[in-house]
Motif scaffolding. Structure first.
Motif, PDB file in Angstrom:
ATOM      1  N   THR B  23      88.935 -12.553  19.074  1.00 47.63           N
ATOM      2  CA  THR B  23      88.496 -12.840  17.713  1.00 47.63           C
ATOM      3  C   THR B  23      89.650 -12.683  16.739  1.00 47.63           C
ATOM      4  OG1 THR B  23      86.338 -11.990  18.297  1.00 47.63           O
ATOM      5  CG2 THR B  23      86.781 -12.275  15.972  1.00 47.63           C
ATOM      6  N   ALA B  24      90.452 -11.631  16.953  1.00 45.50           N
ATOM      7  CA  ALA B  24      91.594 -11.401  16.082  1.00 45.50           C
ATOM      8  C   ALA B  24      92.576 -12.544  16.163  1.00 45.50           C
ATOM      9  CB  ALA B  24      92.265 -10.093  16.455  1.00 45.50           C
ATOM     10  N   SER B  25      92.804 -13.049  17.387  1.00 42.18           N
ATOM     11  CA  SER B  25      93.755 -14.147  17.539  1.00 42.18           C
ATOM     12  C   SER B  25      93.211 -15.417  16.899  1.00 42.18           C
ATOM     13  CB  SER B  25      94.067 -14.390  19.014  1.00 42.18           C
ATOM     14  OG  SER B  25      92.932 -14.888  19.662  1.00 42.18           O
ATOM     15  N   ALA B  26      91.867 -15.517  16.792  1.00 40.82           N
ATOM     16  CA  ALA B  26      91.268 -16.721  16.215  1.00 40.82           C
ATOM     17  C   ALA B  26      91.673 -16.907  14.769  1.00 40.82           C
ATOM     18  CB  ALA B  26      89.744 -16.623  16.311  1.00 40.82           C
ATOM     19  N   ALA B  27      91.862 -15.788  14.088  1.00 38.00           N
ATOM     20  CA  ALA B  27      92.166 -15.874  12.669  1.00 38.00           C
ATOM     21  C   ALA B  27      93.521 -16.505  12.408  1.00 38.00           C
ATOM     22  CB  ALA B  27      92.115 -14.480  12.076  1.00 38.00           C
ATOM     23  N   LEU B  28      94.334 -16.714  13.465  1.00 41.23           N
ATOM     24  CA  LEU B  28      95.684 -17.208  13.288  1.00 41.23           C
ATOM     25  C   LEU B  28      95.761 -18.726  13.374  1.00 41.23           C
ATOM     26  CD1 LEU B  28      97.498 -14.611  15.573  1.00 41.23           C
ATOM     27  CD2 LEU B  28      97.420 -14.619  13.090  1.00 41.23           C
ATOM     28  N   THR B  29      94.656 -19.409  13.655  1.00 41.44           N
ATOM     29  CA  THR B  29      94.796 -20.805  14.006  1.00 41.44           C
ATOM     30  C   THR B  29      94.936 -21.786  12.842  1.00 41.44           C
ATOM     31  OG1 THR B  29      92.504 -20.700  14.582  1.00 41.44           O
ATOM     32  CG2 THR B  29      94.051 -20.764  16.371  1.00 41.44           C
ATOM     33  N   ALA B  30      93.909 -22.125  12.086  1.00 44.10           N
ATOM     34  CA  ALA B  30      94.038 -23.218  11.107  1.00 44.10           C
ATOM     35  C   ALA B  30      95.418 -23.185  10.447  1.00 44.10           C
ATOM     36  CB  ALA B  30      92.957 -23.089  10.042  1.00 44.10           C
ATOM     37  N   SER B  31      96.030 -24.350  10.336  1.00 47.14           N
ATOM     38  CA  SER B  31      97.444 -24.364   9.955  1.00 47.14           C
ATOM     39  C   SER B  31      97.686 -25.066   8.629  1.00 47.14           C
ATOM     40  CB  SER B  31      98.253 -25.065  11.049  1.00 47.14           C
ATOM     41  OG  SER B  31      99.581 -25.250  10.629  1.00 47.14           O
ATOM     42  N   GLN B  32      98.621 -24.514   7.873  1.00 49.70           N
ATOM     43  CA  GLN B  32      99.005 -25.117   6.604  1.00 49.70           C
ATOM     44  C   GLN B  32      99.956 -26.287   6.835  1.00 49.70           C
ATOM     45  OE1 GLN B  32     100.636 -22.126   4.046  1.00 49.70           O
ATOM     46  NE2 GLN B  32     100.179 -23.238   2.180  1.00 49.70           N
ATOM     47  N   VAL B 122     105.520 -26.614  25.565  1.00 52.09           N
ATOM     48  CA  VAL B 122     106.193 -27.215  24.420  1.00 52.09           C
ATOM     49  C   VAL B 122     105.880 -26.377  23.175  1.00 52.09           C
ATOM     50  CG1 VAL B 122     106.443 -29.298  23.020  1.00 52.09           C
ATOM     51  CG2 VAL B 122     105.956 -29.495  25.471  1.00 52.09           C
ATOM     52  N   MET B 123     106.930 -25.907  22.503  1.00 54.10           N
ATOM     53  CA  MET B 123     106.731 -25.136  21.277  1.00 54.10           C
ATOM     54  C   MET B 123     106.719 -26.103  20.103  1.00 54.10           C
ATOM     55  SD  MET B 123     106.010 -22.246  20.113  1.00 54.10           S
ATOM     56  CE  MET B 123     106.425 -21.020  21.355  1.00 54.10           C
ATOM     57  N   ILE B 124     105.510 -26.386  19.628  1.00 52.52           N
ATOM     58  CA  ILE B 124     105.315 -27.336  18.535  1.00 52.52           C
ATOM     59  C   ILE B 124     105.654 -26.645  17.213  1.00 52.52           C
ATOM     60  CG2 ILE B 124     103.574 -28.734  17.341  1.00 52.52           C
ATOM     61  CD1 ILE B 124     104.117 -29.778  20.152  1.00 52.52           C
ATOM     62  N   TYR B 125     106.253 -27.402  16.303  1.00 50.70           N
ATOM     63  CA  TYR B 125     106.634 -26.790  15.017  1.00 50.70           C
ATOM     64  C   TYR B 125     106.526 -27.807  13.877  1.00 50.70           C
ATOM     65  CZ  TYR B 125     109.519 -24.865  11.275  1.00 50.70           C
ATOM     66  OH  TYR B 125     109.966 -24.410  10.064  1.00 50.70           O
ATOM     67  N   ALA B 126     106.084 -27.294  12.729  1.00 53.12           N
ATOM     68  CA  ALA B 126     106.175 -28.071  11.485  1.00 53.12           C
ATOM     69  C   ALA B 126     106.454 -27.087  10.358  1.00 53.12           C
ATOM     70  CB  ALA B 126     104.872 -28.829  11.220  1.00 53.12           C
ATOM     71  N   GLY B 127     107.368 -27.434   9.483  1.00 48.81           N
ATOM     72  CA  GLY B 127     107.715 -26.504   8.413  1.00 48.81           C
ATOM     73  C   GLY B 127     108.088 -27.227   7.140  1.00 48.81           C
ATOM     74  N   LYS B 128     107.837 -26.515   6.034  1.00 46.88           N
ATOM     75  CA  LYS B 128     108.152 -27.097   4.725  1.00 46.88           C
ATOM     76  C   LYS B 128     108.395 -25.969   3.728  1.00 46.88           C
ATOM     77  CE  LYS B 128     106.264 -30.345   1.358  1.00 46.88           C
ATOM     78  NZ  LYS B 128     105.096 -31.111   0.945  1.00 46.88           N
ATOM     79  N   GLY B 132     106.707 -22.207   7.985  1.00 47.74           N
ATOM     80  CA  GLY B 132     106.352 -23.144   9.046  1.00 47.74           C
ATOM     81  C   GLY B 132     105.315 -22.578   9.992  1.00 47.74           C
ATOM     82  N   SER B 133     104.809 -23.435  10.869  1.00 49.72           N
ATOM     83  CA  SER B 133     103.805 -23.024  11.856  1.00 49.72           C
ATOM     84  C   SER B 133     104.271 -23.426  13.243  1.00 49.72           C
ATOM     85  CB  SER B 133     102.455 -23.693  11.578  1.00 49.72           C
ATOM     86  OG  SER B 133     101.972 -23.342  10.306  1.00 49.72           O
ATOM     87  N   TYR B 134     104.082 -22.538  14.200  1.00 50.56           N
ATOM     88  CA  TYR B 134     104.399 -22.795  15.606  1.00 50.56           C
ATOM     89  C   TYR B 134     103.109 -22.785  16.412  1.00 50.56           C
ATOM     90  CZ  TYR B 134     109.317 -21.564  14.702  1.00 50.56           C
ATOM     91  OH  TYR B 134     110.604 -21.511  14.234  1.00 50.56           O
ATOM     92  N   ARG B 135     103.048 -23.628  17.415  1.00 54.05           N
ATOM     93  CA  ARG B 135     101.973 -23.561  18.400  1.00 54.05           C
ATOM     94  C   ARG B 135     102.571 -23.859  19.774  1.00 54.05           C
ATOM     95  NH1 ARG B 135      99.810 -21.819  14.582  1.00 54.05           N
ATOM     96  NH2 ARG B 135      97.891 -22.507  13.539  1.00 54.05           N
ATOM     97  N   GLN B 136     102.186 -23.066  20.763  1.00 54.58           N
ATOM     98  CA  GLN B 136     102.653 -23.374  22.119  1.00 54.58           C
ATOM     99  C   GLN B 136     101.622 -24.275  22.799  1.00 54.58           C
ATOM    100  OE1 GLN B 136     102.593 -20.612  25.536  1.00 54.58           O
ATOM    101  NE2 GLN B 136     104.793 -20.768  25.500  1.00 54.58           N
ATOM    102  N   PHE B 137     102.074 -25.373  23.324  1.00 58.61           N
ATOM    103  CA  PHE B 137     101.173 -26.337  23.955  1.00 58.61           C
ATOM    104  C   PHE B 137     101.560 -26.482  25.424  1.00 58.61           C
ATOM    105  CE2 PHE B 137      99.451 -30.396  25.163  1.00 58.61           C
ATOM    106  CZ  PHE B 137      98.292 -30.529  24.406  1.00 58.61           C
TER     107      PHE B 137
END
Lengths: 294, 145
Positions: B23-32, B122-128, B132-137
């Motif tokens: 549940t704690a890790s869930a709070a990290l998902t939605a991305s800016q 694959v370490m996905i990344y987008a930043g501005k 930025g936000s990272y996600r491992q896929f």
């Protein structure tokens, strides 16, 4: 010590009358006493002294190799036990008598942990299977745990064959000929919120995926319309917050509307295409955009 | 009886602790920064493997794409995955696109062995604007042909 009268009167002459086998039996029983019962150390020492004086044990160890084998068999601690030979109390006599007893609690402790781990694994597996099954049937059994699955939206399979309708709408934008890439369904919106203007398109054609994108801008906001032609099932993750996914049906196709912080995402699958529209618009505007596709 | 009760209590605590963790890790998902992403590997013949990814941002990003790809290999019949190649920004600066809303089809090839299985992290990344936000896929598993 099973017989307390010995220690009470501190008269151990009775041990002298017993044969060695009986004395060894007393020692053996003493070693198996529960942890909360104390040994009569004076009696134990006396018995060991009697046995030593009789010299019977020494006879067994006249052969050094045989003695070493017996030691290894009876007393040597396996490396896998993870215990040092020196993890005993300072009382050397106590060490010998309680060696077996020391091992018992470790085994019991290990079995206890093993039992806990097995029960935890069974409970976790039951909850997982129950939750997944319930979700498959459309029920939310355990919202707190299930929420994490809601943070990412994805299409797991692309199985149904859809009706390939008219493709006249494709020509509306007249930028990329979608039919050339196998897109024959209606996939492009003809309405977007006020102020958005077409700003460009991208085309990436590869063996596993062909990606076609249209971009629209209004001030600092952007909308991206994606059509991904699939040759294998999609594994795409679409970011979302923990709000519910809205299912909106239009053109005989279910469209999934979800929020990702300030953005709204629309996702659907039609034919061999995975489509999405991502941007800064409301849920009501999302429904209007979907309606404009058909 | 007492032991059984204690065992069940400890087991329940473990299970709920696990639930709290997820549940704690869930709070990290939605991305800016990230809107959607996908990565795939597939065989293209002669034992060669192709890696592909596609990332869509929530708007035009300063940088968007992947920062690292770790390709793994598994011998047929084995259960052990071994890292065989790492793609990073130092050697492959084109892993990230700049000033884009989406970055697609950056492909990398690896000369594998026919019959072996391959997958990639694959370490996905987008930043501005400095964040930025990272996600491992984790990609699909492809067998080299």
């Amino acid at each position: 010590m099973p017989d307390n009268s010995y220690s009470a009167i501190r008269s151990y002459c009775q041990f002298d009358k017993m044969n060695t086998a009986q004395l060894k039996e007393i020692l053996r029983r003493d070693s198996q006493l529960p942890e909360n019962e104390d040994s009569d150390m004076d009696a134990i020492l006396y018995i060991m002294d009697v046995i030593a004086k009789r010299g019977e044990d020494c006879a067994e160890f006249t052969n050094a190799e045989k003695a070493w084998d017996i030691f290894n068999e009876s007393y040597s601690i396996q490396e896998s036990d993870g215990k040092s030979l020196y993890e005993f109390d300072s009382d050397e006599l106590n060490q010998t008598a309680s060696l077996d007893r020391d091992r018992q609690p470790n085994t019991r402790h290990f079995r206890g942990l093993l039992r806990v781990a097995v029960i935890a694994a069974i409970l976790a597996a039951t909850l997982l299977i129950g939750t997944v099954s319930a979700y498959a049937m459309g029920y939310d059994l355990w919202g707190a745990v299930a929420d994490w699955t809601k943070d990412i939206f994805s299409f797991t399979t692309v199985s149904e064959e859809k009706f390939y309708g008219e493709a006249g709408i494709v020509d509306a934008l007249n930028t990329i000929d979608l039919i050339e890439y196998g897109v024959t369904e209606r996939v492009l919106p003809t309405w977007l919120p006020d102020g958005y203007k077409y700003s460009g398109s991208d085309l990436f054609e590869k063996s596993a995926r062909t990606v076609i994108r249209y971009f629209y801008t209004r001030d600092n906001s952007e909308i991206c319309v994606s059509i991904v032609v699939l040759s294998s099932p999609t594994m795409r993750h679409i970011e979302k917050n923990d709000s519910d996914v809205i299912i909106y049906t239009a053109g005989n196709t279910e469209h999934y509307i979800m929020n990702n912080l300030e953005e709204t995402n629309i996702a659907w699958v039609t034919g061999n295409c995975e489509c999405s529209i991502i941007g800064d618009f409301s849920i009501e505007e999302a429904k209007q955009i979907i309606d404009s596709i058909y | 009886m007492k032991n059984t009760r204690r065992t069940v209590c400890i087991a329940l605590i473990l299970v709920f602790a696990l639930g709290m963790g997820t549940t704690a890790s869930a709070a990290l998902t939605a991305s800016q920064h990230l809107a959607s992403y996908e990565a795939q590997v597939w065989g293209i013949g002669s034992g060669d493997i192709c890696i592909w990814y596609d990332v869509v941002g929530t708007g035009t990003m300063d940088q968007i794409g992947a920062t690292e790809i770790v390709l793994q290999q598994k011998v047929a019949g084995s259960t052990v995955w071994a890292n065989v190649k790492t793609f990073d920004l130092v050697s492959y600066p084109n892993m990230l696109g700049t000033n884009r809303m989406a970055y697609t089809h950056t492909e990398y090839y690896y000369s594998g062995i026919a019959g072996y299985s391959y997958r990639a992290y694959v370490m996905i990344y987008a930043g501005k604007g400095g964040s930025g936000s990272y996600r491992q896929f984790t990609t699909n598993v492809a067998v080299a042909t």
